[in-house]
Design a protein around this motif. Structure first.
Motif, PDB file in Angstrom:
ATOM      1  N   MET A   1     116.755 -11.448  88.887  1.00 47.35           N
ATOM      2  CA  MET A   1     115.364 -11.799  88.638  1.00 47.35           C
ATOM      3  C   MET A   1     114.571 -10.537  88.319  1.00 47.35           C
ATOM      4  SD  MET A   1     114.511 -14.608  91.550  1.00 47.35           S
ATOM      5  CE  MET A   1     113.583 -15.794  90.619  1.00 47.35           C
ATOM      6  N   LYS A   2     113.574 -10.723  87.502  1.00 47.09           N
ATOM      7  CA  LYS A   2     112.720  -9.618  87.076  1.00 47.09           C
ATOM      8  C   LYS A   2     111.305  -9.855  87.599  1.00 47.09           C
ATOM      9  CE  LYS A   2     110.864  -7.493  82.922  1.00 47.09           C
ATOM     10  NZ  LYS A   2     110.796  -7.555  81.470  1.00 47.09           N
ATOM     11  N   LYS A   3     110.707  -8.811  88.181  1.00 45.75           N
ATOM     12  CA  LYS A   3     109.334  -8.899  88.673  1.00 45.75           C
ATOM     13  C   LYS A   3     108.370  -8.626  87.527  1.00 45.75           C
ATOM     14  CE  LYS A   3     106.180  -6.847  92.023  1.00 45.75           C
ATOM     15  NZ  LYS A   3     106.027  -5.823  93.052  1.00 45.75           N
ATOM     16  N   VAL A   4     107.379  -9.502  87.345  1.00 44.30           N
ATOM     17  CA  VAL A   4     106.362  -9.308  86.322  1.00 44.30           C
ATOM     18  C   VAL A   4     104.979  -9.491  86.948  1.00 44.30           C
ATOM     19  CG1 VAL A   4     107.792 -10.048  84.388  1.00 44.30           C
ATOM     20  CG2 VAL A   4     106.450 -11.739  85.596  1.00 44.30           C
ATOM     21  N   ASN A   5     103.996  -8.768  86.410  1.00 43.31           N
ATOM     22  CA  ASN A   5     102.617  -8.944  86.839  1.00 43.31           C
ATOM     23  C   ASN A   5     101.951  -9.951  85.919  1.00 43.31           C
ATOM     24  OD1 ASN A   5     102.684  -7.134  88.986  1.00 43.31           O
ATOM     25  ND2 ASN A   5     102.263  -5.409  87.648  1.00 43.31           N
ATOM     26  N   ILE A   6     101.200 -10.866  86.510  1.00 46.04           N
ATOM     27  CA  ILE A   6     100.527 -11.909  85.747  1.00 46.04           C
ATOM     28  C   ILE A   6      99.022 -11.777  85.970  1.00 46.04           C
ATOM     29  CG2 ILE A   6     100.219 -14.397  85.470  1.00 46.04           C
ATOM     30  CD1 ILE A   6     103.178 -14.636  86.421  1.00 46.04           C
ATOM     31  N   LEU A   7      98.281 -11.722  84.878  1.00 42.25           N
ATOM     32  CA  LEU A   7      96.829 -11.643  84.918  1.00 42.25           C
ATOM     33  C   LEU A   7      96.268 -13.052  84.858  1.00 42.25           C
ATOM     34  CD1 LEU A   7      94.184  -9.964  84.721  1.00 42.25           C
ATOM     35  CD2 LEU A   7      94.473 -10.065  82.242  1.00 42.25           C
ATOM     36  N   GLN A   8      95.382 -13.381  85.772  1.00 44.13           N
ATOM     37  CA  GLN A   8      94.751 -14.698  85.784  1.00 44.13           C
ATOM     38  C   GLN A   8      93.239 -14.515  85.757  1.00 44.13           C
ATOM     39  OE1 GLN A   8      95.515 -17.036  89.292  1.00 44.13           O
ATOM     40  NE2 GLN A   8      94.779 -18.893  88.341  1.00 44.13           N
ATOM     41  N   ILE A   9      92.588 -15.277  84.882  1.00 43.41           N
ATOM     42  CA  ILE A   9      91.128 -15.249  84.799  1.00 43.41           C
ATOM     43  C   ILE A   9      90.628 -16.680  85.002  1.00 43.41           C
ATOM     44  CG2 ILE A   9      89.119 -14.759  83.355  1.00 43.41           C
ATOM     45  CD1 ILE A   9      90.727 -12.583  81.999  1.00 43.41           C
ATOM     46  N   THR A  10      89.710 -16.846  85.953  1.00 42.30           N
ATOM     47  CA  THR A  10      89.167 -18.161  86.294  1.00 42.30           C
ATOM     48  C   THR A  10      87.655 -18.129  86.155  1.00 42.30           C
ATOM     49  OG1 THR A  10      90.963 -18.491  87.866  1.00 42.30           O
ATOM     50  CG2 THR A  10      89.041 -19.931  88.089  1.00 42.30           C
ATOM     51  N   LEU A  11      87.092 -19.113  85.437  1.00 33.46           N
ATOM     52  CA  LEU A  11      85.639 -19.234  85.307  1.00 33.46           C
ATOM     53  C   LEU A  11      85.184 -20.454  86.096  1.00 33.46           C
ATOM     54  CD1 LEU A  11      83.311 -18.709  82.384  1.00 33.46           C
ATOM     55  CD2 LEU A  11      83.227 -20.900  83.539  1.00 33.46           C
ATOM     56  N   THR A  12      84.238 -20.210  87.004  1.00 33.37           N
ATOM     57  CA  THR A  12      83.667 -21.274  87.826  1.00 33.37           C
ATOM     58  C   THR A  12      82.203 -21.442  87.432  1.00 33.37           C
ATOM     59  OG1 THR A  12      85.143 -20.647  89.622  1.00 33.37           O
ATOM     60  CG2 THR A  12      83.280 -22.030  90.198  1.00 33.37           C
ATOM     61  N   TYR A  13      81.791 -22.698  87.280  1.00 29.12           N
ATOM     62  CA  TYR A  13      80.398 -23.003  86.933  1.00 29.12           C
ATOM     63  C   TYR A  13      79.844 -23.940  87.997  1.00 29.12           C
ATOM     64  CZ  TYR A  13      76.308 -24.706  84.449  1.00 29.12           C
ATOM     65  OH  TYR A  13      75.019 -25.032  84.114  1.00 29.12           O
ATOM     66  N   ASN A  14      78.816 -23.503  88.696  1.00 28.61           N
ATOM     67  CA  ASN A  14      78.180 -24.308  89.728  1.00 28.61           C
ATOM     68  C   ASN A  14      79.208 -24.798  90.761  1.00 28.61           C
ATOM     69  OD1 ASN A  14      75.904 -25.374  90.932  1.00 28.61           O
ATOM     70  ND2 ASN A  14      76.014 -27.302  89.794  1.00 28.61           N
ATOM     71  N   GLY A  15      80.174 -23.919  91.079  1.00 26.17           N
ATOM     72  CA  GLY A  15      81.164 -24.236  92.096  1.00 26.17           C
ATOM     73  C   GLY A  15      82.397 -24.984  91.609  1.00 26.17           C
ATOM     74  N   ASN A  16      82.442 -25.349  90.336  1.00 23.61           N
ATOM     75  CA  ASN A  16      83.577 -26.087  89.783  1.00 23.61           C
ATOM     76  C   ASN A  16      84.339 -25.225  88.782  1.00 23.61           C
ATOM     77  OD1 ASN A  16      82.907 -28.668  91.028  1.00 23.61           O
ATOM     78  ND2 ASN A  16      81.144 -28.644  89.652  1.00 23.61           N
ATOM     79  N   VAL A  17      85.664 -25.240  88.871  1.00 24.95           N
ATOM     80  CA  VAL A  17      86.475 -24.479  87.924  1.00 24.95           C
ATOM     81  C   VAL A  17      86.413 -25.170  86.564  1.00 24.95           C
ATOM     82  CG1 VAL A  17      88.796 -23.708  87.312  1.00 24.95           C
ATOM     83  CG2 VAL A  17      88.021 -23.563  89.692  1.00 24.95           C
ATOM     84  N   LEU A  18      85.903 -24.454  85.554  1.00 16.62           N
ATOM     85  CA  LEU A  18      85.856 -24.987  84.187  1.00 16.62           C
ATOM     86  C   LEU A  18      87.031 -24.492  83.360  1.00 16.62           C
ATOM     87  CD1 LEU A  18      82.131 -24.808  82.988  1.00 16.62           C
ATOM     88  CD2 LEU A  18      83.355 -26.715  84.019  1.00 16.62           C
ATOM     89  N   PHE A  19      87.429 -23.235  83.586  1.00 11.32           N
ATOM     90  CA  PHE A  19      88.498 -22.641  82.794  1.00 11.32           C
ATOM     91  C   PHE A  19      89.356 -21.759  83.683  1.00 11.32           C
ATOM     92  CE2 PHE A  19      84.774 -23.164  80.069  1.00 11.32           C
ATOM     93  CZ  PHE A  19      85.296 -24.015  79.108  1.00 11.32           C
ATOM     94  N   ASP A  20      90.649 -21.767  83.404  1.00  8.33           N
ATOM     95  CA  ASP A  20      91.592 -20.965  84.165  1.00  8.33           C
ATOM     96  C   ASP A  20      92.748 -20.649  83.229  1.00  8.33           C
ATOM     97  OD1 ASP A  20      92.759 -19.729  86.361  1.00  8.33           O
ATOM     98  OD2 ASP A  20      93.762 -21.554  87.015  1.00  8.33           O
ATOM     99  N   THR A  21      93.061 -19.383  83.039  1.00  5.36           N
ATOM    100  CA  THR A  21      94.126 -19.047  82.101  1.00  5.36           C
ATOM    101  C   THR A  21      94.943 -17.854  82.558  1.00  5.36           C
ATOM    102  OG1 THR A  21      94.669 -18.662  79.776  1.00  5.36           O
ATOM    103  CG2 THR A  21      92.739 -17.512  80.639  1.00  5.36           C
ATOM    104  N   GLU A  22      96.195 -17.882  82.168  1.00  3.86           N
ATOM    105  CA  GLU A  22      97.096 -16.745  82.312  1.00  3.86           C
ATOM    106  C   GLU A  22      97.657 -16.378  80.940  1.00  3.86           C
ATOM    107  OE1 GLU A  22     100.012 -18.195  85.040  1.00  3.86           O
ATOM    108  OE2 GLU A  22      98.673 -18.041  86.749  1.00  3.86           O
ATOM    109  N   ASP A  23      97.105 -16.988  79.887  1.00  4.56           N
ATOM    110  CA  ASP A  23      97.571 -16.806  78.519  1.00  4.56           C
ATOM    111  C   ASP A  23      97.066 -15.465  77.974  1.00  4.56           C
ATOM    112  OD1 ASP A  23      98.019 -16.815  75.762  1.00  4.56           O
ATOM    113  OD2 ASP A  23      97.438 -18.904  75.513  1.00  4.56           O
TER     114      ASP A  23
END
Length: 108
Positions: A1-23
């Motif tokens: 197995m190979k260890k990789v770092n994954i970047l995640q960005i999450t946008l929350t609007y008024n307490g609700n997740v609208l967008f979430d990506t690791e792309d």
């Protein structure tokens, strides 16, 4: 197995997740605002967020937030910014929008 770092960005609007990506391809440039031309669109009735409020870029292993001359500003670590390299595990704010930048390790 190979260890990789994954970047995640999450946008929350008024307490609700609208967008979430690791792309990584999407993360290279994300425009955020009320305009339908933005990558991530905030509800149009929120007039405290500008049409194209801010731009997130990912380049050379760094996430950069740039305020796009918004009316009400973009805040990082409680300070109004124009452009800033964002440290992982931190948040960016404008009005009731929060953006979390997170990196974690996974095995593939």
């Amino acid at each position: 197995m190979k260890k990789v770092n994954i970047l995640q960005i999450t946008l929350t609007y008024n307490g609700n997740v609208l967008f979430d990506t690791e792309d990584i391809e999407l993360i290279k440039e994300i425009s955020i605002g009320r305009s339908s031309k933005c990558t991530w669109v905030i509800p149009a009735d929120d007039h405290l967020v500008s049409g194209v409020h801010a731009i997130l870029n990912y380049s050379n292993g760094k996430v950069i937030i740039r305020d796009n001359n918004s009316k009400n500003g973009t805040f990082y670590q409680s300070k109004k910014i124009v452009e800033k390299v964002v440290e992982y595990y931190n948040m960016i704010f404008f009005h009731i929008v929060s953006i979390k930048i997170f990196i974690y390790s996974s095995y593939i």
